[in-house]
Design a protein around this motif. Structure first.
Motif, PDB file in Angstrom:
ATOM      1  N   VAL A  21       3.725  15.049   3.150  1.00 40.30           N
ATOM      2  CA  VAL A  21       4.053  14.553   4.489  1.00 40.30           C
ATOM      3  C   VAL A  21       5.452  15.009   4.887  1.00 40.30           C
ATOM      4  O   VAL A  21       5.681  15.500   6.003  1.00 40.30           O
ATOM      5  CB  VAL A  21       3.948  13.015   4.529  1.00 40.30           C
ATOM      6  N   LEU A  22       6.393  14.855   3.980  1.00 43.99           N
ATOM      7  CA  LEU A  22       7.777  15.239   4.262  1.00 43.99           C
ATOM      8  C   LEU A  22       7.899  16.744   4.473  1.00 43.99           C
ATOM      9  O   LEU A  22       8.655  17.205   5.333  1.00 43.99           O
ATOM     10  CB  LEU A  22       8.684  14.768   3.126  1.00 43.99           C
TER      11      LEU A  22
ATOM     12  N   MET B 293       5.648  12.838  13.118  1.00 40.72           N
ATOM     13  CA  MET B 293       5.193  11.941  12.054  1.00 40.72           C
ATOM     14  C   MET B 293       3.760  11.481  12.298  1.00 40.72           C
ATOM     15  O   MET B 293       2.993  11.272  11.355  1.00 40.72           O
ATOM     16  CB  MET B 293       6.143  10.747  11.954  1.00 40.72           C
ATOM     17  N   ALA B 294       3.378  11.360  13.571  1.00 43.96           N
ATOM     18  CA  ALA B 294       2.022  10.929  13.905  1.00 43.96           C
ATOM     19  C   ALA B 294       0.985  11.967  13.520  1.00 43.96           C
ATOM     20  O   ALA B 294      -0.216  11.656  13.460  1.00 43.96           O
ATOM     21  CB  ALA B 294       1.927  10.611  15.397  1.00 43.96           C
ATOM     22  N   GLU B 295       1.397  13.189  13.259  1.00 40.56           N
ATOM     23  CA  GLU B 295       0.473  14.245  12.842  1.00 40.56           C
ATOM     24  C   GLU B 295       0.080  14.126  11.370  1.00 40.56           C
ATOM     25  O   GLU B 295      -0.816  14.829  10.906  1.00 40.56           O
ATOM     26  CB  GLU B 295       1.116  15.620  13.068  1.00 40.56           C
ATOM     27  N   THR B 296       0.766  13.261  10.628  1.00 39.52           N
ATOM     28  CA  THR B 296       0.596  13.205   9.174  1.00 39.52           C
ATOM     29  C   THR B 296      -0.379  12.104   8.769  1.00 39.52           C
ATOM     30  O   THR B 296      -0.887  11.351   9.604  1.00 39.52           O
ATOM     31  CB  THR B 296       1.952  12.945   8.498  1.00 39.52           C
ATOM     32  N   SER B 297      -0.586  11.997   7.465  1.00 41.33           N
ATOM     33  CA  SER B 297      -1.486  10.988   6.906  1.00 41.33           C
ATOM     34  C   SER B 297      -0.762   9.720   6.485  1.00 41.33           C
ATOM     35  O   SER B 297      -1.277   8.949   5.667  1.00 41.33           O
ATOM     36  CB  SER B 297      -2.212  11.581   5.691  1.00 41.33           C
ATOM     37  N   LEU B 298       0.425   9.485   7.034  1.00 39.94           N
ATOM     38  CA  LEU B 298       1.158   8.269   6.693  1.00 39.94           C
ATOM     39  C   LEU B 298       0.325   7.032   7.012  1.00 39.94           C
ATOM     40  O   LEU B 298      -0.351   6.979   8.036  1.00 39.94           O
ATOM     41  CB  LEU B 298       2.474   8.215   7.478  1.00 39.94           C
ATOM     42  N   PRO B 299       0.355   6.004   6.151  1.00 46.88           N
ATOM     43  CA  PRO B 299      -0.424   4.802   6.407  1.00 46.88           C
ATOM     44  C   PRO B 299      -0.020   4.129   7.720  1.00 46.88           C
ATOM     45  O   PRO B 299       1.154   4.140   8.101  1.00 46.88           O
ATOM     46  CB  PRO B 299      -0.087   3.895   5.218  1.00 46.88           C
ATOM     47  N   SER B 300      -0.977   3.543   8.391  1.00 45.74           N
ATOM     48  CA  SER B 300      -0.682   2.797   9.613  1.00 45.74           C
ATOM     49  C   SER B 300       0.302   1.681   9.286  1.00 45.74           C
ATOM     50  O   SER B 300       0.141   0.950   8.318  1.00 45.74           O
ATOM     51  CB  SER B 300      -1.981   2.202  10.176  1.00 45.74           C
TER      52      SER B 300
ATOM     53  N   GLU C 285       0.832  -1.206   0.000  1.00 45.46           N
ATOM     54  CA  GLU C 285       0.000   0.000   0.000  1.00 45.46           C
ATOM     55  C   GLU C 285       0.867   1.256   0.000  1.00 45.46           C
ATOM     56  O   GLU C 285       0.627   2.205  -0.762  1.00 45.46           O
ATOM     57  CB  GLU C 285      -0.914   0.007   1.227  1.00 45.46           C
ATOM     58  N   PHE C 286       1.885   1.269   0.852  1.00 45.21           N
ATOM     59  CA  PHE C 286       2.708   2.465   0.976  1.00 45.21           C
ATOM     60  C   PHE C 286       3.500   2.725  -0.297  1.00 45.21           C
ATOM     61  O   PHE C 286       3.676   3.873  -0.722  1.00 45.21           O
ATOM     62  CB  PHE C 286       3.633   2.330   2.184  1.00 45.21           C
ATOM     63  N   ALA C 287       3.997   1.663  -0.922  1.00 44.10           N
ATOM     64  CA  ALA C 287       4.750   1.827  -2.167  1.00 44.10           C
ATOM     65  C   ALA C 287       3.901   2.463  -3.255  1.00 44.10           C
ATOM     66  O   ALA C 287       4.423   3.146  -4.147  1.00 44.10           O
ATOM     67  CB  ALA C 287       5.284   0.487  -2.638  1.00 44.10           C
ATOM     68  N   GLY C 288       2.587   2.260  -3.201  1.00 44.44           N
ATOM     69  CA  GLY C 288       1.695   2.830  -4.200  1.00 44.44           C
ATOM     70  C   GLY C 288       1.145   4.198  -3.851  1.00 44.44           C
ATOM     71  O   GLY C 288       0.313   4.737  -4.589  1.00 44.44           O
ATOM     72  N   THR C 289       1.580   4.775  -2.747  1.00 43.35           N
ATOM     73  CA  THR C 289       1.103   6.099  -2.352  1.00 43.35           C
ATOM     74  C   THR C 289       1.526   7.140  -3.387  1.00 43.35           C
ATOM     75  O   THR C 289       2.682   7.162  -3.820  1.00 43.35           O
ATOM     76  CB  THR C 289       1.693   6.488  -0.981  1.00 43.35           C
ATOM     77  N   PRO C 290       0.618   8.027  -3.807  1.00 41.24           N
ATOM     78  CA  PRO C 290       1.000   9.051  -4.789  1.00 41.24           C
ATOM     79  C   PRO C 290       2.168   9.908  -4.301  1.00 41.24           C
ATOM     80  O   PRO C 290       2.310  10.185  -3.099  1.00 41.24           O
ATOM     81  CB  PRO C 290      -0.276   9.890  -4.930  1.00 41.24           C
ATOM     82  N   ALA C 291       2.975  10.351  -5.245  1.00 40.58           N
ATOM     83  CA  ALA C 291       4.166  11.133  -4.905  1.00 40.58           C
ATOM     84  C   ALA C 291       3.807  12.403  -4.159  1.00 40.58           C
ATOM     85  O   ALA C 291       4.522  12.810  -3.224  1.00 40.58           O
ATOM     86  CB  ALA C 291       4.949  11.456  -6.173  1.00 40.58           C
ATOM     87  N   HIS C 292       2.712  13.047  -4.528  1.00 40.07           N
ATOM     88  CA  HIS C 292       2.378  14.314  -3.880  1.00 40.07           C
ATOM     89  C   HIS C 292       2.008  14.099  -2.417  1.00 40.07           C
ATOM     90  O   HIS C 292       2.251  14.974  -1.572  1.00 40.07           O
ATOM     91  CB  HIS C 292       1.254  15.024  -4.632  1.00 40.07           C
ATOM     92  N   VAL C 293       1.449  12.938  -2.094  1.00 41.41           N
ATOM     93  CA  VAL C 293       1.095  12.645  -0.702  1.00 41.41           C
ATOM     94  C   VAL C 293       2.369  12.482   0.130  1.00 41.41           C
ATOM     95  O   VAL C 293       2.499  13.066   1.221  1.00 41.41           O
ATOM     96  CB  VAL C 293       0.223  11.375  -0.620  1.00 41.41           C
ATOM     97  N   ARG C 294       3.310  11.707  -0.396  1.00 40.43           N
ATOM     98  CA  ARG C 294       4.567  11.510   0.339  1.00 40.43           C
ATOM     99  C   ARG C 294       5.312  12.835   0.472  1.00 40.43           C
ATOM    100  O   ARG C 294       5.873  13.140   1.524  1.00 40.43           O
ATOM    101  CB  ARG C 294       5.443  10.465  -0.367  1.00 40.43           C
ATOM    102  N   SER C 295       5.319  13.617  -0.591  1.00 42.59           N
ATOM    103  CA  SER C 295       6.015  14.902  -0.556  1.00 42.59           C
ATOM    104  C   SER C 295       5.385  15.842   0.467  1.00 42.59           C
ATOM    105  O   SER C 295       6.094  16.523   1.223  1.00 42.59           O
ATOM    106  CB  SER C 295       5.998  15.545  -1.946  1.00 42.59           C
TER     107      SER C 295
END
Length: 482
Positions: free
Chosen positions: A68-69, A193-200, A56-66
């Motif tokens: 979060v960072l 990090m817990a404030e973000t939308s990172l997958p559980s 699931e995490f590998a398929g997260t859109p780039a803009h979502v990961r960006s």
């Protein structure tokens, strides 16, 4: 004053146990915080969650990961002074350097946010041979799998950032094991990090002993191990799990060469100040702290006096004071060890030009000359506020002596000659050559890593992203290739 308690984080959620560990300030021994020690059930839960969420995490859109960072970077900036005080308290790092570390960590996450948006792969046409007409290959990189990131005490936030930020940028789950002596700043990073939308399950920060970490190292659900720390432990990990992808950053005994052409007085004073500052900063507890200085005989006496003057100007004191340059080592045992190495060098004929005294975990900034061959202050990693000065009769001799080491992380070359600079880069067996400055220089976006006993693999956000991933090829057939 109430001592704060910090929970560890399993799959993004705070957890505590009755097993408590006190984190003490190396300078005065006061307790700066307590942490709960994670148990076997927490280790299992973190690993299982990382494995379950990997696809699931590998398929997260780039803009979502960006995004979060970017959030993590911004929050580190916002909480900068608070976190710097925490780093200083748990590690004894002077507050001026702790502030720099927080700034660098924020920058590391910012770089990762930018790289995440550029992480695109490339196309390769295959009609270069008659049998492959109408075919094209799309080559992209995919995560190798969940990562175990084991961090050291000397940069308890930024070296964690160099493991977490690239992992999140490529969509790889990561479990962080901070150093037992300095877990607090990494746990605050976990709060952010817990404030973000990172997958559980995409991240955990576990406070466990080094012994318990062996379970995670051997678990096949964590196919990548990123370790920063001591040489024996690092190579033992690689030997223990030969089929895993293991990245090791293991330190060194960084060298400086002051070349024959470095004649200008202003430049010599600049070199002397940089050598003095970055041999002693953070009490020498940096894998690229200046340890060996090879000075052409033409400049030796002048450079020696300049270095001694700048070392003498450094302020020793409490790490939470703004004007302190040199604070304690991580504990008294470390200071005792470094003192023993100094005594061994003196017994072999070395001269202590300044320093050498110890008060608890604080060791005076120490400059040595005439250290004999085989002395540990030359051959091993001191990891303390000690620098050794050596005369050389030529630049070539200096380069040969730099290479006379089982380590090879970075070297600094003071030369004004471009030919000498390129020659040094060619002949020096190190991961990086810094021209016109000390080997302690590091930009967090550049490739960083060593050879020989200094380890394998590269840090630096983009380089680490490549290291944590592998190429995957998609071939399309029947394509009218433009």
């Amino acid at each position: 004053m109430t001592v704060p308690h910090f929970p560890f984080l399993v799959a993004g959620r705070a957890a505590t146990t009755e097993a408590r560990i006190e984190v003490r300030n190396p300078f005065d021994g006061r307790t700066v915080g307590t942490v709960s020690e994670a148990g076997p059930e927490h280790i299992e839960a973190a690993i299982a969650a990382a494995a379950a969420t990997a696809a699931e995490f590998a398929g997260t859109p780039a803009h979502v990961r960006s995004d979060v960072l970017t959030h993590i970077s911004a929050r580190l900036d916002e909480r900068g002074e608070e976190i710097a005080r925490l780093i200083s308290g748990e590690s004894g790092k002077p507050i001026k350097w702790a502030r720099v570390e927080v700034t660098r960590a924020a920058s590391t996450f910012r770089w990762a946010a930018e790289e995440a948006r550029r992480w695109s792969g490339h196309m390769q046409r295959l009609d270069t041979d008659p049998g492959s007409e109408g075919r094209v290959a799309l080559i992209h990189r995919v995560p190798r799998g969940p990562i175990l990131g084991i961090a050291p005490f000397n940069f308890p936030l930024n070296l964690v950032a160099h493991k977490v930020a690239p992992a999140l940028a490529v969509g790889a789950p990561i479990i962080v094991k901070p150093a037992p002596a300095t877990p607090l700043s990494s746990l605050v990073l976990g709060e952010i990090m817990a404030e973000t939308s990172l997958p559980s399950g995409s991240w955990s920060v576990l406070t466990v002993s080094n012994e318990k970490a062996s379970t995670m190292v051997q678990d096949l659900r964590l196919p990548v191990v990123s370790f920063t720390g001591s040489v024996p432990v690092g190579w033992s990990i690689r030997e223990l799990v030969p089929r895993k992808h293991v990245t090791l950053e293991l330190g060194g005994n960084a060298a400086v060469v002051v070349c024959e052409d470095w004649c200008d007085e202003r430049k010599q004073d600049f070199a002397a100040e940089r050598i003095a500052r970055f041999s002693m900063y953070q009490a020498g507890q940096s894998c690229i702290a200046v340890q060996r200085v090879f000075i052409h005989v033409r400049h030796y006496e002048t450079m020696k006096q300049r270095i001694l003057a700048h070392v003498g100007a450094l302020s020793i004191g409490a790490p939470d004071e703004d004007d302190t340059d040199v604070g304690p080592l991580i504990d008294e045992r470390a200071a005792v060890r470094v003192g023993q190495w100094i005594d061994e060098a003196v017994a072999g004929g070395a001269t202590v030009l300044t320093g050498g005294g110890r008060d608890g975990a604080v060791l005076e900034p120490t400059v040595i000359e005439n250290a004999p061959g085989g002395a540990r202050v030359l051959d091993d990693e001191v990891f303390g506020p000690v620098v050794v000065l050596c005369r050389v009769s030529s630049d070539e001799e200096a380069f040969e002596r730099v290479n006379r080491s089982r380590f090879g992380l970075q070297a600094g070359i003071f030369t004004a000659d471009l030919h000498t600079a390129f020659h040094a880069s060619r002949v020096l067996d190190v991961g990086g050559v810094i021209v016109g400055d000390v080997p302690s220089y590091r930009a967090d976006q550049m490739p960083y890593g060593g050879v020989k006993d200094s380890g394998t693999g590269k840090e630096g956000v983009h380089s680490a992203m490549e290291d944590l991933t592998e190429e995957k090829v998609l071939v399309l057939t029947g394509i009218d290739v433009p």
